[in-house]
Design an enzyme around this catalytic site. Structure first.
Site, PDB file in Angstrom:
ATOM      1  N   ASP A 180      -1.565 -18.785  -0.439  1.00  0.00           N
ATOM      2  CA  ASP A 180      -3.120 -18.914  -1.635  1.00  0.00           C
ATOM      3  C   ASP A 180      -3.712 -19.833   0.170  1.00  0.00           C
ATOM      4  O   ASP A 180      -5.014 -19.879  -0.090  1.00  0.00           O
ATOM      5  CB  ASP A 180      -3.118 -19.443  -2.948  1.00  0.00           C
ATOM      6  CG  ASP A 180      -1.553 -19.663  -3.219  1.00  0.00           C
ATOM      7  OD1 ASP A 180      -1.102 -19.208  -1.853  1.00  0.00           O
ATOM      8  OD2 ASP A 180      -0.978 -20.148  -4.079  1.00  0.00           O
ATOM      9  N   ASP A 216      -4.384  -7.568   5.182  1.00  0.00           N
ATOM     10  CA  ASP A 216      -5.249  -6.926   5.094  1.00  0.00           C
ATOM     11  C   ASP A 216      -6.677  -7.994   5.379  1.00  0.00           C
ATOM     12  O   ASP A 216      -7.265  -8.238   5.485  1.00  0.00           O
ATOM     13  CB  ASP A 216      -5.569  -5.892   4.156  1.00  0.00           C
ATOM     14  CG  ASP A 216      -6.538  -5.267   4.027  1.00  0.00           C
ATOM     15  OD1 ASP A 216      -7.502  -5.341   4.826  1.00  0.00           O
ATOM     16  OD2 ASP A 216      -6.320  -3.789   2.976  1.00  0.00           O
ATOM     17  N   TYR A 257       1.001  -1.176   0.321  1.00  0.00           N
ATOM     18  CA  TYR A 257      -0.188  -0.458  -0.307  1.00  0.00           C
ATOM     19  C   TYR A 257       1.183   1.629  -0.137  1.00  0.00           C
ATOM     20  O   TYR A 257       1.151   1.810   1.051  1.00  0.00           O
ATOM     21  CB  TYR A 257      -0.954  -0.264   1.610  1.00  0.00           C
ATOM     22  CG  TYR A 257      -2.202  -1.152   1.138  1.00  0.00           C
ATOM     23  CD1 TYR A 257      -1.953  -2.184  -0.030  1.00  0.00           C
ATOM     24  CD2 TYR A 257      -3.090  -1.395   1.966  1.00  0.00           C
ATOM     25  CE1 TYR A 257      -3.130  -3.037   0.093  1.00  0.00           C
ATOM     26  CE2 TYR A 257      -4.114  -2.651   2.299  1.00  0.00           C
ATOM     27  CZ  TYR A 257      -3.617  -3.112   1.173  1.00  0.00           C
ATOM     28  OH  TYR A 257      -5.207  -4.317   0.957  1.00  0.00           O
ATOM     29  N   LYS A 269       4.619 -15.685  -0.054  1.00  0.00           N
ATOM     30  CA  LYS A 269       4.739 -15.560  -1.359  1.00  0.00           C
ATOM     31  C   LYS A 269       5.818 -15.321  -2.091  1.00  0.00           C
ATOM     32  O   LYS A 269       5.981 -14.865  -3.347  1.00  0.00           O
ATOM     33  CB  LYS A 269       3.100 -14.723  -2.077  1.00  0.00           C
ATOM     34  CG  LYS A 269       2.609 -15.101  -3.401  1.00  0.00           C
ATOM     35  CD  LYS A 269       1.502 -16.173  -3.336  1.00  0.00           C
ATOM     36  CE  LYS A 269       1.459 -16.866  -4.453  1.00  0.00           C
ATOM     37  NZ  LYS A 269       1.082 -17.829  -4.953  1.00  0.00           N
ATOM     38  N   ASP A 314      -9.641  -9.510   7.283  1.00  0.00           N
ATOM     39  CA  ASP A 314     -10.931 -10.077   7.044  1.00  0.00           C
ATOM     40  C   ASP A 314     -11.914 -11.365   7.263  1.00  0.00           C
ATOM     41  O   ASP A 314     -12.399 -11.783   7.611  1.00  0.00           O
ATOM     42  CB  ASP A 314     -11.326  -9.060   5.384  1.00  0.00           C
ATOM     43  CG  ASP A 314     -11.584  -7.998   6.006  1.00  0.00           C
ATOM     44  OD1 ASP A 314     -11.312  -6.982   7.129  1.00  0.00           O
ATOM     45  OD2 ASP A 314     -12.044  -6.963   5.268  1.00  0.00           O
TER      46      ASP A 314
END
Ligand code: NAI
Ligand code: MG
Length: 380
Positions: free
Chosen positions: A241, A265, A158, A208, A269
């Site tokens: 993933d 992030d 970000y 990742k 959630d």
């Protein structure tokens, strides 16, 4: 515009309970938009109840910074907004967002500058399955799912470094840089290791490094280097993933999970979603060194679909208040608020519609405040 939040007469401690050494905290309140304005007063009500019981006071000051303000003034907060917040011990935020203002305007105009300027580099979100909350996952018992997500909150994916070229043509392109600094990665990892050490001594890292070949191997290297300093903490890592699949299939595998800004992030959630209502999930944006104010807010947004009806679940806001009390150094008060939430959910008498009842936001807030005030009625 500033408005002073006035204590009600009953919230002023009576003579005798108030001593000169009583702790006092200055708290900036940004209720924001939509249901933010409905749940924040309940968070304040419960923190006030804890203050009366545990002998501290909060001086709340309200700021009307929001999308509503943006529509009137063209700014989410005044030019010196961050300077105004600097003097506070903590920031208690509801939610910002309105359908008539693009989400990147509200985020980059208020939340992200606060998180970055005040070096709130840890975003902490607990995930717990409670009695009385139905999880979309089958066959899990309360207590079996209990972990914390630590999201890097200041850098990573970000960033506002990048740009566009040849707009509106066939050659149009967009570039956005990801920024991983050694200092930024190490400090969030260290926070996660310290947290794991206080819990079940198990830390999982989201990576990742098979696909993102510069920044993610760098993240992994930092993780392995710091792990050496914490031989008592068991570590593992998963690519993001498969990690999302494990959150759903094996939520009992986790104790503390750490991830970069984007991965954290998404996980933060998903985690609350697997244990039930988004209305109960809290979060803390922490500056662990206490050099700057930290910010406490529920995970949910401004929920325009139910705003104004008085039926929003205030538990995410109230639990964020408990996280604020822990950060401010009154852990016994934080425990009492968390216990009151557990008990209120278990008792199941007062419930908002999202968790299967027909009570109002204020009814649920009042019932949790009562449990904080009268611990004898609270078995935990
Ligand atoms: P949302 O979290 O506001 O709502 C998602 C769904 O969950 C809605 O159906 C809503 O009614 C329900 N919900 C959320 N909180 C609830 C509560 N306390 N009690 C009962 N039900 C609840 O997410 P959405 O709709 O994607 O975003 C709405 C606005 O909020 C957008 O403008 C978005 O940018 C903003 N937003 C702001 C955040 C923040 O201030 N940190 C975080 C997330 C979204
Ligand atoms: Mg999010």
């Amino acid at each position: 515009m500033l408005r002073l939040y006035r204590h009600s007469a009953s919230s002023i401690p009576s003579k005798g309970t108030r001593s000169r050494s009583m702790k006092s905290f200055k708290i900036a309140v940004i209720a924001g938009d939509g249901i933010g304005k409905e749940v924040v007063p309940e968070g304040i009500r419960v923190v006030e109840a804890a203050g009366r019981r545990f002998g501290f006071e909060c001086r709340w000051q309200q700021f009307d910074w929001s999308c509503e303000t943006y529509l009137k003034t063209g700014r989410m907060m005044p030019a010196d907004g961050l300077q105004q917040l600097r003097a506070f011990d903590a920031i208690f935020l509801g939610a910002v967002g309105h359908p008539s203002v693009p989400d990147h305007v509200s985020l980059w105009g208020l939340l992200i500058p606060i998180r970055r300027t005040f070096r709130q580099y840890v975003n902490l979100r607990p995930v717990r399955l409670f009695h009385g909350i139905e999880s979309p996952l089958k066959n899990w018992q309360p207590g079996q799912i209990d972990f914390s997500i630590v999201r890097e909150n200041n850098e990573g994916e970000y960033s506002n470094i990048g740009g566009r070229l040849y707009e509106g043509t066939d050659d149009e392109m967009a570039v956005q840089q990801t920024i991983f600094t050694r200092r930024g990665v190490e400090r969030v990892l260290r926070y996660a290791f310290e947290l794991a050490r206080k819990r079940k001594k198990h830390l999982t890292s989201a990576t990742k490094s098979n696909g993102i070949i510069y920044t993610m191997p760098f993240w992994d290297e930092c993780f392995h280097r710091i792990a050496v300093e914490y031989p008592d903490v068991r570590t593992d890592q998963f690519h993001i993933d498969i990690l999302t699949a494990h959150f759903v299939r094996h939520p009992d595998w986790f104790d503390v999970v750490v991830g970069s800004n984007l991965f954290g992030d998404i996980l933060s959630d998903l985690g609350p979603a697997v244990v039930g209502s988004i209305g109960i999930a809290p979060s803390a944006n922490l500056n662990p060194e206490h050099e700057f104010p930290s910010m406490f807010e529920p995970v949910h947004g401004s929920a325009p679909d139910i705003a104004g009806k008085g039926i929003a679940n205030p538990i995410g806001q109230i639990w964020s208040g408990a996280m604020m009390l822990r950060h401010l150094g009154v852990p016994e008060a934080a425990d009492s608020v968390e216990n009151a939430i557990v008990h209120a959910l278990q008792k199941a008498e007062v419930r908002t519609p999202d968790i299967g009842g027909n009570s109002t936001t204020a009814d649920l807030g009042a019932s949790i405040a009562a449990l904080v005030r009268q611990p004898s009625k609270n078995p935990s």
